[in-house]
Motif scaffolding. Structure first.
Motif, mmCIF file in Angstrom:
data_model
loop_
_atom_site.group_PDB
_atom_site.id
_atom_site.type_symbol
_atom_site.label_atom_id
_atom_site.label_comp_id
_atom_site.label_asym_id
_atom_site.label_seq_id
_atom_site.Cartn_x
_atom_site.Cartn_y
_atom_site.Cartn_z
ATOM 1 N N LEU A 1 40.075 41.691 7.974
ATOM 2 C CA LEU A 1 38.850 41.706 7.172
ATOM 3 C C LEU A 1 38.939 42.924 6.264
ATOM 4 C CD1 LEU A 1 36.116 40.249 6.845
ATOM 5 C CD2 LEU A 1 35.191 41.783 8.582
ATOM 6 N N SER A 2 39.391 42.693 5.053
ATOM 7 C CA SER A 2 39.567 43.793 4.111
ATOM 8 C C SER A 2 38.285 43.962 3.301
ATOM 9 C CB SER A 2 40.740 43.504 3.181
ATOM 10 O OG SER A 2 40.766 44.463 2.148
ATOM 11 N N LEU A 3 37.662 45.115 3.453
ATOM 12 C CA LEU A 3 36.356 45.327 2.813
ATOM 13 C C LEU A 3 36.467 45.888 1.399
ATOM 14 C CD1 LEU A 3 33.982 44.515 4.621
ATOM 15 C CD2 LEU A 3 35.731 45.467 6.087
ATOM 16 N N THR A 4 37.669 45.859 0.836
ATOM 17 C CA THR A 4 37.888 46.546 -0.440
ATOM 18 C C THR A 4 37.145 45.939 -1.628
ATOM 19 O OG1 THR A 4 39.913 45.257 -0.601
ATOM 20 C CG2 THR A 4 40.134 47.522 0.156
ATOM 21 N N LYS A 5 36.764 44.655 -1.498
ATOM 22 C CA LYS A 5 36.055 44.036 -2.630
ATOM 23 C C LYS A 5 34.543 44.299 -2.584
ATOM 24 C CE LYS A 5 39.659 41.655 -4.258
ATOM 25 N NZ LYS A 5 40.393 42.201 -5.408
ATOM 26 N N MET A 6 34.077 44.807 -1.462
ATOM 27 C CA MET A 6 32.655 45.190 -1.393
ATOM 28 C C MET A 6 32.592 46.653 -1.814
ATOM 29 S SD MET A 6 31.388 43.252 2.073
ATOM 30 C CE MET A 6 29.670 43.762 1.892
ATOM 31 N N ASP A 7 32.658 46.854 -3.126
ATOM 32 C CA ASP A 7 32.900 48.209 -3.627
ATOM 33 C C ASP A 7 31.829 48.688 -4.598
ATOM 34 O OD1 ASP A 7 33.474 46.548 -5.693
ATOM 35 O OD2 ASP A 7 35.428 47.414 -6.166
ATOM 36 N N ARG A 8 30.600 48.213 -4.363
ATOM 37 C CA ARG A 8 29.544 48.641 -5.280
ATOM 38 C C ARG A 8 28.825 49.899 -4.776
ATOM 39 N NH1 ARG A 8 25.570 43.961 -5.781
ATOM 40 N NH2 ARG A 8 26.064 43.887 -3.555
ATOM 41 N N ILE A 9 28.575 50.806 -5.703
ATOM 42 C CA ILE A 9 27.653 51.913 -5.429
ATOM 43 C C ILE A 9 26.275 51.365 -5.767
ATOM 44 C CG2 ILE A 9 26.954 54.236 -6.097
ATOM 45 C CD1 ILE A 9 29.893 54.754 -6.857
ATOM 46 N N LEU A 10 25.430 51.200 -4.760
ATOM 47 C CA LEU A 10 24.169 50.496 -4.966
ATOM 48 C C LEU A 10 23.089 51.413 -5.514
ATOM 49 C CD1 LEU A 10 24.302 48.498 -1.615
ATOM 50 C CD2 LEU A 10 24.833 47.626 -3.902
ATOM 51 N N GLU A 11 23.205 52.698 -5.218
ATOM 52 C CA GLU A 11 22.122 53.611 -5.594
ATOM 53 C C GLU A 11 22.589 55.053 -5.463
ATOM 54 O OE1 GLU A 11 18.748 52.961 -3.035
ATOM 55 O OE2 GLU A 11 17.626 54.594 -3.974
ATOM 56 N N ILE A 12 22.149 55.874 -6.401
ATOM 57 C CA ILE A 12 22.326 57.325 -6.271
ATOM 58 C C ILE A 12 20.974 57.939 -6.594
ATOM 59 C CG2 ILE A 12 23.443 59.395 -7.215
ATOM 60 C CD1 ILE A 12 25.864 57.596 -7.896
ATOM 61 N N ASP A 13 20.408 58.689 -5.654
ATOM 62 C CA ASP A 13 19.065 59.227 -5.853
ATOM 63 C C ASP A 13 19.080 60.759 -5.763
ATOM 64 O OD1 ASP A 13 16.430 60.189 -5.458
ATOM 65 O OD2 ASP A 13 15.779 58.205 -4.811
ATOM 66 N N PRO A 14 18.910 61.439 -6.897
ATOM 67 C CA PRO A 14 19.008 62.901 -6.896
ATOM 68 C C PRO A 14 17.831 63.599 -6.209
ATOM 69 C CG PRO A 14 19.279 61.987 -9.114
ATOM 70 C CD PRO A 14 18.739 60.896 -8.244
ATOM 71 N N VAL A 15 16.679 62.938 -6.094
ATOM 72 C CA VAL A 15 15.547 63.577 -5.396
ATOM 73 C C VAL A 15 15.757 63.469 -3.882
ATOM 74 C CG1 VAL A 15 13.070 63.505 -4.950
ATOM 75 C CG2 VAL A 15 13.927 63.173 -7.276
ATOM 76 N N ASP A 16 16.029 62.282 -3.412
ATOM 77 C CA ASP A 16 16.276 62.103 -1.979
ATOM 78 C C ASP A 16 17.675 62.573 -1.575
ATOM 79 O OD1 ASP A 16 13.763 61.064 -1.698
ATOM 80 O OD2 ASP A 16 14.407 58.975 -1.863
ATOM 81 N N ARG A 17 18.506 62.836 -2.592
ATOM 82 C CA ARG A 17 19.893 63.251 -2.356
ATOM 83 C C ARG A 17 20.618 62.290 -1.419
ATOM 84 N NH1 ARG A 17 19.129 69.837 -1.768
ATOM 85 N NH2 ARG A 17 18.511 70.210 -3.919
ATOM 86 N N VAL A 18 20.557 61.018 -1.774
ATOM 87 C CA VAL A 18 21.303 60.015 -1.023
ATOM 88 C C VAL A 18 22.038 59.083 -1.985
ATOM 89 C CG1 VAL A 18 19.725 59.980 0.963
ATOM 90 C CG2 VAL A 18 19.382 58.356 -0.912
ATOM 91 N N ALA A 19 23.101 58.510 -1.475
ATOM 92 C CA ALA A 19 23.763 57.403 -2.155
ATOM 93 C C ALA A 19 23.779 56.235 -1.175
ATOM 94 C CB ALA A 19 25.191 57.780 -2.546
ATOM 95 N N VAL A 20 23.625 55.037 -1.707
ATOM 96 C CA VAL A 20 23.739 53.840 -0.883
ATOM 97 C C VAL A 20 24.939 53.071 -1.407
ATOM 98 C CG1 VAL A 20 22.581 51.790 -0.010
ATOM 99 C CG2 VAL A 20 21.233 53.828 -0.601
ATOM 100 N N VAL A 21 25.885 52.813 -0.527
ATOM 101 C CA VAL A 21 27.154 52.235 -0.976
ATOM 102 C C VAL A 21 27.619 51.105 -0.069
ATOM 103 C CG1 VAL A 21 27.905 54.470 -1.906
ATOM 104 C CG2 VAL A 21 28.636 53.792 0.378
ATOM 105 N N GLU A 22 28.446 50.266 -0.640
ATOM 106 C CA GLU A 22 29.178 49.294 0.150
ATOM 107 C C GLU A 22 30.447 49.967 0.711
ATOM 108 O OE1 GLU A 22 27.828 45.057 -1.802
ATOM 109 O OE2 GLU A 22 29.647 45.976 -2.595
ATOM 110 N N PRO A 23 31.050 49.348 1.728
ATOM 111 C CA PRO A 23 32.132 50.059 2.425
ATOM 112 C C PRO A 23 33.410 50.211 1.619
ATOM 113 C CG PRO A 23 31.884 47.831 3.293
ATOM 114 C CD PRO A 23 30.720 48.068 2.380
#
Lengths: 482, 482
Positions: free
Chosen positions: A115-137
């Motif tokens: 199960l190669s997760l390389t195609k699930m490669d989106r950066i879904l969100e970058i939030d400078p106030v909450d200082r989080v990123a939500v990403v695919e693997p």
């Protein structure tokens, strides 16, 4: 064992019916048909020439089987379909990122679904106030680093393979890098996960808030679990503000013990370098031979220290003085970022240079309390002499995390045997010194016999029981860790 | 249920025989006899006047039972004996630290053994090179902080109860404090643990090295597990170098939303304060009423920011400017440590002051993404109006961790009911805003119905299964968390 889609044309009705009819024997063809019932055709690879290329990560001495099929999911639903299918058919699943791992943790087993997760490669969100990123693997570490940089943010974990390795892989091995002495490892940056369980159910762990203690910390349980508990399909990562550019200092020592003494003095003195790396004589020589960098051949140990503080020059001066007091023969602070980069190049070339010595390397990953680093280096030298081998050491010295790298000729059976034995003896030494067999590379296949030695029978029993909770059928990356 | 040692004299031979003869019914007397067979007499308390005093932690609205016996172990072997006995007799064990918790996590259940770890209070080691401390669970947070300070080191986690609470309790709840916005919570400082399992076996987790990924991270699983998985008897804690003294700034705002705007701007601007706290109008008024601190009654929100950097005055100036841009009516930076301490006093008095409003408080602990802090404060005001209650909010604002504190008269049943309902509604609001029901106080008894809402059915099922692995008989702090 492998049957391509052309040989076994998909029948949607049959497959759908089969999918709801409970466990079935894992006969060839059935697996691929069932997978294709819920996945786009181009996500399912069955050509043996291709699937074989997914058999290995970058570790030496680790057996790998032949995958039955490689799946490249693009959505969470794709992953759920794979896991439901694998559970129904009792087929092992080996999750993979960029396969840059060094312990065989991503190696295929015979007849498995890779199960190669390389195609699930989106950066879904970058939030400078909450200082989080939500990403695919499948997001590549460097891609995330660059993307958050544009927002004035910093994602610290920086494994050597950062230009290739994926966040999912980093989470699987809790990987580290050069930055850890100041910024810690991947584990400290994972706030929450979405995980597809062995049976295809979706579970969310953790949070996107800065703090949270609602229930057991399953997030951390998954970090470093090497794909053996579930498939990470989404991660909420903590970010930091981008620090000032770091400035690097190089210090040369006439003995490894003097360099280790300097490291202890630096840490005891309350300094917080952004990087504190060590290269031993063998590594310095290998780098010189490869890249003609003009490092003095008299150097027995080269220490690199960096600071990304408000006044890095002042910090480097203080650390430089400590190095001199510990007997450094030369201390060279960089004046600017460009000079700093030059000094770091030697470190970056280390593994390539050591590989060039004999053609093959086994890179160990023993971490000891930093106060025992001197004993560790001395012991490795003893082991190299005993086995008549070249073993170069570069180390994340500030963390006590050594990478003793055994150089050998893989065509020479006796040398290969000695390489493997010396590799093991180095782990034994690390444990004797109060250390761990793996600071950041993971257990995988390579070190599973050693895991029991480190954590003891009770720990091992409880770890196995935890595995059983999440993977009762034993289909998730079997044969790894334990 | 309770029988003192005098009523049931100990017979060593009988007790020893019983201890090896397998499970026996939990009849009164037997439990205490068995405990005394392996423990010094003064470690086993059975006087109901005394044992009753161990029934509760500091949470309101949490039922507590009557302990059968209170044990004060002094050694790991003592704890092992208690757990072996409890397993044989199927008696619940409730581990306790200083009982300063706010969720009922340390409340006794009827007929339980209260296992108070407060006498295991030795600091075993402080190592400035490895930057670790090794401690027993009963060490008081402040005692450790002061001891490491003498070595130029810093143990950051600083819950409000730090002068009383124990490291074992801090580990049990993964507690936080004021420092977390810069330094994180207890979880980030626990490198390794020795744990006595439910059946009395001893297990070591983690490491003393800076890094390590050998097997699943059971250390983190125990942190925040509220004594439901095992008894922590020894911890290896990470330390940091002692930072410079912090300098504090106070900023007053004419609206809570302006203050929240300033917080977002500060964090978005890449600042790393060592503390970023908020007090709402209700809290400011309560503190004024109690301590006559002369805070302006026109203040709708008071923000406190601190920096412990190389140049804190410069950082405060930058943050002060952001506060003014966000509409602060007054910005008061401290000139020195003494002035800083004065500014912090108001914050420290908050909970005491809010308690004085109506005699009783329920302190909530909802953490939201910091970008949603404004919505959270607005919602709490709406909830206070709806239930006709005084609800003061102080918050670790930099973390989005609010402590909405419901003030009520416990003698008034209707007001008590409204207090409880508003408390729950605040948790619901937190979840709606993408937050968690508990940032640092834990689930305990108080929030266990809410845990399922936060983590969902799959998460809950897996958490229960993990509990089952470590506590198959369900004797470890039963009725907590789930």
């Amino acid at each position: 064992m492998i049957m391509s889609r052309i040989e076994a044309p998909r029948d949607e009705d049959d497959a759908a019916a089969a999918a709801t009819s409970g466990p079935a024997p894992a006969v060839p063809g059935t697996l691929v048909d069932r997978l294709l019932a819920g996945l786009p055709a181009d996500s399912v690879l069955t050509d043996p020439d291709i699937t074989t290329s997914y058999a290995n990560d970058m570790a030496s001495f680790c057996p790998a089987g032949a995958p039955a099929v490689v799946v490249l999911p693009r959505t969470v639903e794709d992953v759920r379909h794979v896991m439901r299918t694998a559970t129904e058919l009792r087929v092992p699943v080996v999750p993979q990122g960029a396969r840059t791992g060094l312990s065989g943790g991503a190696n295929a087993t015979d007849g498995c679904v890779v199960l190669s997760l390389t195609k699930m490669d989106r950066i879904l969100e970058i939030d400078p106030v909450d200082r989080v990123a939500v990403v695919e693997p499948g997001v590549v570490n460097a891609a995330l680093s660059r993307a958050v940089n544009e927002h004035g943010l910093y994602y610290p974990p920086d494994p050597s393979s950062w230009e290739m390795c994926t966040i999912g892989g980093n989470i699987g091995t809790a990987s580290g890098g050069l930055c850890c002495v100041k910024y810690g490892v991947t584990a400290e940056y994972v706030l929450g996960l979405d995980v597809v369980l062995a049976d295809g159910r979706l579970m969310s762990t953790g949070r996107r808030t800065a703090k949270g203690v609602a229930g057991y910390d399953l997030t951390r349980l998954f970090v470093g679990s090497e794909g053996s508990l579930g498939i990470v399909v989404r991660a909420v990562l903590a970010l930091r503000p981008k620090p000032p550019e770091q400035l690097v200092l190089a210090a040369e020592f006439a003995s490894a013990s003097a360099a280790c003494d300097a490291i202890c003095k630096i840490m005891e003195g309350g300094h917080v370098p952004s990087l504190l790396e060590l290269m031993d004589r063998t590594t310095v020589k290998a780098v010189n031979d490869l890249a003609h960098m003009g490092l003095p051949e008299t150097t027995e140990a080269l220490l690199l220290a960096a600071f990304d503080t408000a006044d890095p020059a002042a910090d480097l001066a203080a650390v430089g003085a400590l190095c001199e007091a510990a007997g450094a023969t030369q201390v060279v602070p960089a004046d600017d970022a460009a000079e700093s980069e030059l000094l770091l190049q030697a470190r970056r070339l280390s593994l390539t240079a050591l590989e060039a010595v004999k053609g093959t390397t086994m890179i160990d990953d023993v971490c000891v309390p930093r106060s025992r680093l001197g004993d560790m280096l001395e012991g490795i030298e003893r082991i190299a002499a005993k086995y008549d081998l070249t073993i170069g050491v570069c180390a994340h010295a500030g963390d006590g995390n050594t990478h003793p790298t055994v150089c050998f000729d893989a065509q020479d059976p006796d040398e290969s045997r000695r390489a493997r034995e010396s590799f093991d003896e180095i782990m034994g030494l690390g444990l004797e010194l109060g250390g761990t067999i793996t600071g950041e590379h993971g257990v995988g296949v390579l070190k599973k016999e050693w895991l029991a030695r480190e954590i003891g029978p009770v720990g091992l029993e409880m770890q196995r029981a935890v595995k059983q909770v999440f993977d009762p059928l034993g289909i998730l990356n079997p044969g790894k860790l334990f």
